[in-house]
Scaffold this motif. Structure first.
Motif, PDB file in Angstrom:
ATOM      1  N   PRO A  65       0.835  -1.207   0.000  1.00 23.96           N
ATOM      2  CA  PRO A  65       0.000   0.000   0.000  1.00 23.96           C
ATOM      3  C   PRO A  65       0.872   1.260   0.000  1.00 23.96           C
ATOM      4  CG  PRO A  65      -0.814  -1.590   1.609  1.00 23.96           C
ATOM      5  CD  PRO A  65       0.496  -2.125   1.106  1.00 23.96           C
ATOM      6  N   GLY A  66       0.472   2.240  -0.784  1.00 23.85           N
ATOM      7  CA  GLY A  66       1.247   3.466  -0.916  1.00 23.85           C
ATOM      8  C   GLY A  66       2.272   3.420  -2.019  1.00 23.85           C
ATOM      9  N   SER A  67       2.488   2.241  -2.612  1.00 21.71           N
ATOM     10  CA  SER A  67       3.469   2.101  -3.685  1.00 21.71           C
ATOM     11  C   SER A  67       2.753   1.972  -5.025  1.00 21.71           C
ATOM     12  CB  SER A  67       4.342   0.863  -3.449  1.00 21.71           C
ATOM     13  OG  SER A  67       5.247   0.678  -4.523  1.00 21.71           O
ATOM     14  N   ALA A  68       3.144   2.814  -5.978  1.00 19.03           N
ATOM     15  CA  ALA A  68       2.580   2.723  -7.326  1.00 19.03           C
ATOM     16  C   ALA A  68       3.372   1.777  -8.208  1.00 19.03           C
ATOM     17  CB  ALA A  68       2.547   4.109  -7.973  1.00 19.03           C
ATOM     18  N   GLY A  69       4.572   1.408  -7.793  1.00 18.36           N
ATOM     19  CA  GLY A  69       5.372   0.497  -8.593  1.00 18.36           C
ATOM     20  C   GLY A  69       6.590   0.029  -7.829  1.00 18.36           C
ATOM     21  N   MET A  70       7.130  -1.106  -8.242  1.00 19.21           N
ATOM     22  CA  MET A  70       8.385  -1.594  -7.676  1.00 19.21           C
ATOM     23  C   MET A  70       9.202  -2.218  -8.785  1.00 19.21           C
ATOM     24  SD  MET A  70       9.258  -4.061  -4.446  1.00 19.21           S
ATOM     25  CE  MET A  70      10.988  -4.354  -3.998  1.00 19.21           C
ATOM     26  N   ILE A  71      10.490  -1.894  -8.798  1.00 20.85           N
ATOM     27  CA  ILE A  71      11.435  -2.447  -9.758  1.00 20.85           C
ATOM     28  C   ILE A  71      12.396  -3.346  -9.001  1.00 20.85           C
ATOM     29  CG2 ILE A  71      13.212  -1.914 -11.463  1.00 20.85           C
ATOM     30  CD1 ILE A  71      11.925   0.866 -11.745  1.00 20.85           C
ATOM     31  N   MET A  72      12.493  -4.601  -9.418  1.00 20.89           N
ATOM     32  CA  MET A  72      13.426  -5.538  -8.800  1.00 20.89           C
ATOM     33  C   MET A  72      14.448  -5.958  -9.845  1.00 20.89           C
ATOM     34  SD  MET A  72      12.724  -9.041  -6.613  1.00 20.89           S
ATOM     35  CE  MET A  72      12.125  -8.102  -5.202  1.00 20.89           C
ATOM     36  N   ILE A  73      15.723  -5.743  -9.534  1.00 19.41           N
ATOM     37  CA  ILE A  73      16.826  -6.061 -10.443  1.00 19.41           C
ATOM     38  C   ILE A  73      17.646  -7.170  -9.820  1.00 19.41           C
ATOM     39  CG2 ILE A  73      18.900  -5.157 -11.572  1.00 19.41           C
ATOM     40  CD1 ILE A  73      17.553  -2.401 -11.550  1.00 19.41           C
ATOM     41  N   MET A  74      17.827  -8.269 -10.567  1.00 26.06           N
ATOM     42  CA  MET A  74      18.577  -9.420 -10.077  1.00 26.06           C
ATOM     43  C   MET A  74      19.708  -9.726 -11.048  1.00 26.06           C
ATOM     44  SD  MET A  74      15.708 -12.024  -8.568  1.00 26.06           S
ATOM     45  CE  MET A  74      14.698 -11.547  -7.171  1.00 26.06           C
ATOM     46  N   SER A  75      20.916  -9.752 -10.531  1.00 24.39           N
ATOM     47  CA  SER A  75      22.077  -9.999 -11.380  1.00 24.39           C
ATOM     48  C   SER A  75      22.502 -11.448 -11.277  1.00 24.39           C
ATOM     49  CB  SER A  75      23.240  -9.089 -10.964  1.00 24.39           C
ATOM     50  OG  SER A  75      23.699  -9.439  -9.667  1.00 24.39           O
ATOM     51  N   GLY A  76      22.824 -12.038 -12.419  1.00 22.05           N
ATOM     52  CA  GLY A  76      23.341 -13.396 -12.474  1.00 22.05           C
ATOM     53  C   GLY A  76      24.727 -13.410 -13.074  1.00 22.05           C
ATOM     54  N   ASP A  77      25.162 -14.586 -13.505  1.00 23.35           N
ATOM     55  CA  ASP A  77      26.487 -14.700 -14.104  1.00 23.35           C
ATOM     56  C   ASP A  77      26.504 -14.256 -15.561  1.00 23.35           C
ATOM     57  OD1 ASP A  77      27.546 -15.718 -11.746  1.00 23.35           O
ATOM     58  OD2 ASP A  77      27.035 -17.783 -12.278  1.00 23.35           O
ATOM     59  N   THR A  78      25.346 -14.330 -16.234  1.00 23.96           N
ATOM     60  CA  THR A  78      25.316 -14.051 -17.666  1.00 23.96           C
ATOM     61  C   THR A  78      24.413 -12.883 -18.049  1.00 23.96           C
ATOM     62  OG1 THR A  78      23.549 -15.687 -17.980  1.00 23.96           O
ATOM     63  CG2 THR A  78      25.825 -16.447 -18.225  1.00 23.96           C
ATOM     64  N   ASP A  79      23.506 -12.476 -17.171  1.00 22.25           N
ATOM     65  CA  ASP A  79      22.627 -11.361 -17.508  1.00 22.25           C
ATOM     66  C   ASP A  79      22.082 -10.738 -16.233  1.00 22.25           C
ATOM     67  OD1 ASP A  79      20.862 -13.234 -16.603  1.00 22.25           O
ATOM     68  OD2 ASP A  79      19.467 -13.090 -18.281  1.00 22.25           O
ATOM     69  N   VAL A  80      21.327  -9.681 -16.415  1.00 18.51           N
ATOM     70  CA  VAL A  80      20.677  -8.980 -15.307  1.00 18.51           C
ATOM     71  C   VAL A  80      19.183  -8.981 -15.589  1.00 18.51           C
ATOM     72  CG1 VAL A  80      20.447  -6.800 -14.075  1.00 18.51           C
ATOM     73  CG2 VAL A  80      22.700  -7.537 -14.883  1.00 18.51           C
ATOM     74  N   SER A  81      18.415  -9.595 -14.702  1.00 17.71           N
ATOM     75  CA  SER A  81      16.966  -9.679 -14.860  1.00 17.71           C
ATOM     76  C   SER A  81      16.302  -8.447 -14.257  1.00 17.71           C
ATOM     77  CB  SER A  81      16.446 -10.951 -14.170  1.00 17.71           C
ATOM     78  OG  SER A  81      15.034 -10.922 -14.046  1.00 17.71           O
ATOM     79  N   VAL A  82      15.324  -7.904 -14.978  1.00 13.81           N
ATOM     80  CA  VAL A  82      14.564  -6.749 -14.502  1.00 13.81           C
ATOM     81  C   VAL A  82      13.090  -7.124 -14.494  1.00 13.81           C
ATOM     82  CG1 VAL A  82      13.938  -4.340 -14.879  1.00 13.81           C
ATOM     83  CG2 VAL A  82      16.243  -5.133 -15.459  1.00 13.81           C
ATOM     84  N   SER A  83      12.452  -6.958 -13.353  1.00 15.43           N
ATOM     85  CA  SER A  83      11.012  -7.173 -13.235  1.00 15.43           C
ATOM     86  C   SER A  83      10.413  -5.933 -12.591  1.00 15.43           C
ATOM     87  CB  SER A  83      10.707  -8.410 -12.387  1.00 15.43           C
ATOM     88  OG  SER A  83      11.237  -9.578 -12.984  1.00 15.43           O
ATOM     89  N   ALA A  84       9.389  -5.378 -13.216  1.00 13.03           N
ATOM     90  CA  ALA A  84       8.754  -4.158 -12.714  1.00 13.03           C
ATOM     91  C   ALA A  84       7.253  -4.391 -12.626  1.00 13.03           C
ATOM     92  CB  ALA A  84       9.056  -2.971 -13.622  1.00 13.03           C
ATOM     93  N   VAL A  85       6.684  -4.156 -11.449  1.00 16.73           N
ATOM     94  CA  VAL A  85       5.252  -4.325 -11.250  1.00 16.73           C
ATOM     95  C   VAL A  85       4.658  -2.966 -10.901  1.00 16.73           C
ATOM     96  CG1 VAL A  85       5.463  -4.899  -8.783  1.00 16.73           C
ATOM     97  CG2 VAL A  85       3.499  -5.730 -10.088  1.00 16.73           C
ATOM     98  N   PHE A  86       3.480  -2.678 -11.463  1.00 14.48           N
ATOM     99  CA  PHE A  86       2.861  -1.371 -11.293  1.00 14.48           C
ATOM    100  C   PHE A  86       1.390  -1.516 -10.963  1.00 14.48           C
ATOM    101  CE2 PHE A  86       6.416  -0.582 -14.177  1.00 14.48           C
ATOM    102  CZ  PHE A  86       7.007   0.543 -13.617  1.00 14.48           C
ATOM    103  N   GLU A  87       0.881  -0.511 -10.252  1.00 13.55           N
ATOM    104  CA  GLU A  87      -0.560  -0.402 -10.068  1.00 13.55           C
ATOM    105  C   GLU A  87      -1.221  -0.327 -11.442  1.00 13.55           C
ATOM    106  OE1 GLU A  87      -2.733  -0.427  -7.743  1.00 13.55           O
ATOM    107  OE2 GLU A  87      -1.572  -0.343  -5.892  1.00 13.55           O
TER     108      GLU A  87
END
Length: 422
Positions: A376-398
């Motif tokens: 609650p109170g958040s319009a979005g969240m960006i989660m960045i996860m780094s691995g050995d070969t790439d960087v994953s980006v997941s973004a969730v929004f209202e």
């Protein structure tokens, strides 16, 4: 049949931390409980495993990760995490058949809402989504954010799909390391996060109550080269990239709302030590970081982020937060009753950002991703996860936030600009 026997040697309950209580209160105030779940998953080749095989996997691996069999018990200040004497692997394996060609990532968000986690059982499950194509399936681990934070989720996944073991959860009996002013500074950090940031997006017709999820990846090589040339860490580089993308995004989609002096975001800081990580509970502090969205120079954006997130600053946040987390349960609930009405009264304007490190979860999987929580109170969240070969980006929004599909291309653009500048 559910077994009623408790494994020999398992300890009694573990009291909830400040973070556990806080996250459960947020969950109670959320549109639905699934908003406070966290997911990590991957595309797995071939047909899905049989339910019997997955149930067998859970039954075998719970001995190596006792946290998987802990559930809530009690009420109020007496809430505790306790071993579930009736733990049943079948309660934690779910299958979802999708239509051919259906987007599996957004389907995960729907599956979380349609099948809530029962607070009478351990707050996690394995999700298998299949049918959208014939040559792969999606395997996901989801947990309530009070049950596990990001590092706890990744530890549980490694225990389920690899050979990692986790120790038995035990009550925290240690004393915090007293650092002059640490607690006062930690409380000051929380106070800085209370005022709502400027609205950085334009609103539209939500159409549905389901949050919108966008999943993509960034090349790992620019991160490594920027780190080598600048001395910055991956999390610092990621924050600078988010600042650049957000500044460009608002300049195009909501120029009248573009942050003029930057935007403060809560950056999670793990309170877990390298040893003794049981994977239980939400153990993160929140460190305010001002994203320099209006700064035109990519190099200066990175410099300003680095200045705010030095090792000394992170350690102060960690030490102060640990002291707050050890507050007596009799004080935690009254404090939260005073604070939460102010935190939840605002419209959703906050942006949350988190950066984590992959370490081999889901062997053989590809295109790993996450579904971040949306408090609650958040319009979005960006989660960045780094691995050995790439960087994953997941973004969730209202669902009412417009132009969310433009953010991932702008993240790639901002990374390229910073790489060229450094």
């Amino acid at each position: 049949m559910r077994s009623e026997s408790r494994p020999a040697g398992w300890p009694d309950g573990v009291p909830l931390t400040f973070g556990d209580h806080y996250t459960l209160c947020l969950s109670d105030a959320a549109v639905d409980d699934a908003r406070m779940h966290i997911v990590v998953g991957a595309r797995m080749p071939g047909p899905p495993p049989t339910p019997r095989a997955l149930r067998g996997l859970v039954a075998d691996r719970v001995a190596h990760a006792p946290v998987l069999a802990y559930r809530l018990a009690g009420a109020g200040r007496r809430l505790r995490w306790v071993p579930d004497p009736a733990f049943e692997p079948a309660d934690h394996v779910e299958y979802h058949r999708l239509s051919p060609g259906q987007s599996p990532h957004q389907a995960v968000v729907a599956a979380m809402r349609d099948r809530p986690l029962s607070r009478g059982r351990p707050l996690w499950s394995l999700l298998v989504l299949h049918g959208y194509t014939s040559d792969e399936h999606l395997l996901c681990y989801r947990a309530h954010h009070a049950f596990q934070d990001g590092l706890g989720v990744l530890s549980a996944v490694r225990a389920l799909t690899g050979d990692e073991s986790l120790p038995h959860p035990v009550p925290d009996s240690g004393s915090p390391v007293r650092v002059p002013g640490a607690t006062r500074r930690a409380l000051g950090d929380l106070a800085r996060l209370m005022p709502g940031p400027p609205r950085w997006y334009t609103s539209g017709d939500p159409g549905t109550l389901l949050p919108r999820l966008h999943v993509g990846s960034l090349a790992i090589t620019p991160f490594r080269e920027i780190a080598r040339e600048s001395g910055a860490g991956l999390a610092q580089i990621a924050l600078a990239v988010v600042a650049g993308a957000l500044g460009e995004w608002t300049a195009v989609t909501a120029p009248e709302r573009a942050p003029r002096r930057g935007m403060t975001v809560p950056m999670p800081v793990s309170l877990r030590g390298r040893r003794g990580n049981t994977g239980l509970g939400n153990q993160v502090g929140l460190m305010p970081v001002v994203l320099p969205c209006a700064e035109p120079s990519p190099r200066d954006r990175l410099r300003r982020v680095v200045e705010q997130t030095s090792l000394d600053r992170v350690l102060l946040c960690r030490r102060g937060s640990r002291e707050i987390y050890r507050a007596p349960p009799g004080l935690v609930r009254p404090i939260l009753r005073c604070v939460l009405p102010f935190a939840n009264a605002r419209s959703a304007t906050r942006l949350d950002v988190s950066v984590l490190r992959w370490k081999g979860e889901f062997p053989g999987g590809r295109d790993r991703f996450s579904v971040p929580p949306l408090a609650p109170g958040s319009a979005g969240m960006i989660m960045i996860m780094s691995g050995d070969t790439d960087v994953s980006v997941s973004a969730v929004f209202e669902p009412g936030v417009r132009h969310t599909d433009r953010l991932l291309p702008l993240l790639r653009q901002a990374l390229g600009e910073l790489h060229a500048a450094v």
